[in-house]
Design a protein around this motif. Sequence first.
Motif, PDB file in Angstrom:
ATOM      1  N   ILE A 161       0.837  -1.198   0.000  1.00  0.00           N
ATOM      2  CA  ILE A 161       0.000   0.000   0.000  1.00  0.00           C
ATOM      3  C   ILE A 161       0.876   1.253   0.000  1.00  0.00           C
ATOM      4  N   VAL A 162       1.966   1.221   0.762  1.00  0.00           N
ATOM      5  CA  VAL A 162       2.879   2.368   0.798  1.00  0.00           C
ATOM      6  C   VAL A 162       3.535   2.582  -0.563  1.00  0.00           C
ATOM      7  N   ASN A 163       3.915   1.501  -1.234  1.00  0.00           N
ATOM      8  CA  ASN A 163       4.512   1.627  -2.569  1.00  0.00           C
ATOM      9  C   ASN A 163       3.517   2.209  -3.566  1.00  0.00           C
ATOM     10  N   ASN A 164       2.255   1.790  -3.466  1.00  0.00           N
ATOM     11  CA  ASN A 164       1.233   2.358  -4.354  1.00  0.00           C
ATOM     12  C   ASN A 164       1.071   3.852  -4.118  1.00  0.00           C
ATOM     13  N   PHE A 165       1.081   4.246  -2.854  1.00  0.00           N
ATOM     14  CA  PHE A 165       0.947   5.680  -2.551  1.00  0.00           C
ATOM     15  C   PHE A 165       2.140   6.457  -3.112  1.00  0.00           C
ATOM     16  N   GLY A 166       3.355   5.919  -2.950  1.00  0.00           N
ATOM     17  CA  GLY A 166       4.537   6.595  -3.489  1.00  0.00           C
ATOM     18  C   GLY A 166       4.479   6.730  -4.996  1.00  0.00           C
ATOM     19  N   MET A 167       3.994   5.673  -5.684  1.00  0.00           N
ATOM     20  CA  MET A 167       3.904   5.729  -7.135  1.00  0.00           C
ATOM     21  C   MET A 167       2.897   6.784  -7.581  1.00  0.00           C
ATOM     22  N   TYR A 168       1.703   6.771  -6.981  1.00  0.00           N
ATOM     23  CA  TYR A 168       0.674   7.728  -7.372  1.00  0.00           C
ATOM     24  C   TYR A 168       1.084   9.157  -7.032  1.00  0.00           C
ATOM     25  N   TYR A 169       1.749   9.343  -5.913  1.00  0.00           N
ATOM     26  CA  TYR A 169       2.148  10.691  -5.528  1.00  0.00           C
ATOM     27  C   TYR A 169       3.204  11.244  -6.486  1.00  0.00           C
ATOM     28  N   SER A 170       4.170  10.412  -6.854  1.00  0.00           N
ATOM     29  CA  SER A 170       5.194  10.871  -7.799  1.00  0.00           C
ATOM     30  C   SER A 170       4.580  11.171  -9.163  1.00  0.00           C
TER      31      SER A 170
END
Length: 442
Positions: free
Chosen positions: A406-415
Amino acid sequence: VINVGGVRHETYRSTLQTLPGTRLAGLAEPGAAARFDYDPSAGEFFFDRHPAVFAYVLNYYRTGKLHCPADVCGPLFEEELAFWGIDETDVEACCWMNYRQHRDAEEALDSFESPEGPRPPEPAEPKRLCLEEGRPAGWWRRWRPKLWALFEDPYSSRMARYVAFASLFFILISITTFCLETHEAFNRVINKTETVTTGNGTGTQVAVEVETEPFLTYVEGTCVVWFTFEFLMRVSFCPDKRDFVKSSLNIIDFVAILPFYLEVGLRGLSSKAAKDVLGFLRVVRFVRILRIFKLTRHFVGLRVLGHTLRASTNEFLLLVIFLALGVLIFATMIYYAERIGADPDDVTGSRHTYFKNIPIGFWWAVVTMTTLGYGDMYPMTWSGMLVGALCALAGVLTIAMPVPVIVNNFGMYYSLAMAKQKLPKKKNKHIPRPPQPGSPGY
């Protein structure tokens, strides 16, 4: 001998024939020199393509396994595979997620498109320009995109930013008013005398009601007037009414506005049905707190959070399943563990423990596995303490497994969201070159 972008490669014709129907397999067929760009003096075929990617393509012919380079963007590798005539489903499982990552990124970028939609293409047909030169566009076509962006995209202009600040101000005022209405200092108890019909006669009775301070109602009314104006402007100038109605944020806007007008309209009525409806509307006032989701239009981080939750549905479902299994197991274990060492005179074995039954243990297991620990229930025996320690340890491991995804998904979407905001406008300076003689065009 194959020269790709200045890099020479040598291989056997039999190697290229392992994948019939592809572009390289055609080099091993008779008459290939006439159909492709062949240099007789150097004795090599030439292709003006990406040389680094071709090494992976040629390795696929040699080993039968297609891997994706980690330092090459996914769309580039996809185009090269299409040029050489190789099916993308041949990519190995170890590289498939890296290969598919760019498509997920494109879908995420589409969700962060500006509200005014894609920009219209630059006119390239002279005849069309001559026909439309003397016919100016109507005011509706000129002003609708501007007004839509004014109320939908805070980053489209300076006025749109002022409108966004006004909307943010009224949202915060409305939520503050909603919270203050529940405080004792802003509520007063009043006695109302009502006439009641009993049998053949009439009588009076005193009813006790709680009334909110009037100025809070006036403040809420002012906020609702702004929200109504904003909603009407957006629904009037939106480019697609169907998508507007389907949007969850727009549904929240409408549901949060409607109860106020119904409450004001029914307040003057004295019938029992009107009072029942009025009481129900007062109960559903909590819908007003959903206005906090309107902030997603003004803060990219909240939109990123929404996309992350949507993209991590499988991980959340996995987390719930793990938690449910742990709760069921440890609630059962703690129930029987607390029965060890019970007083012989205690038939049920529940006098010395909080865990009277297994369903009560569900609450304790949830609180323990999520590392919350209210302390309202705790084991009394050494065996129960052992089960509690195992439950806490299992909870830490259960939560730690799906969270990194979930944290990786958030990092991807935020970038991606940040890249979308800072991406400059593209200028089409690249002129596609015509197909070279002897080389089939891509």
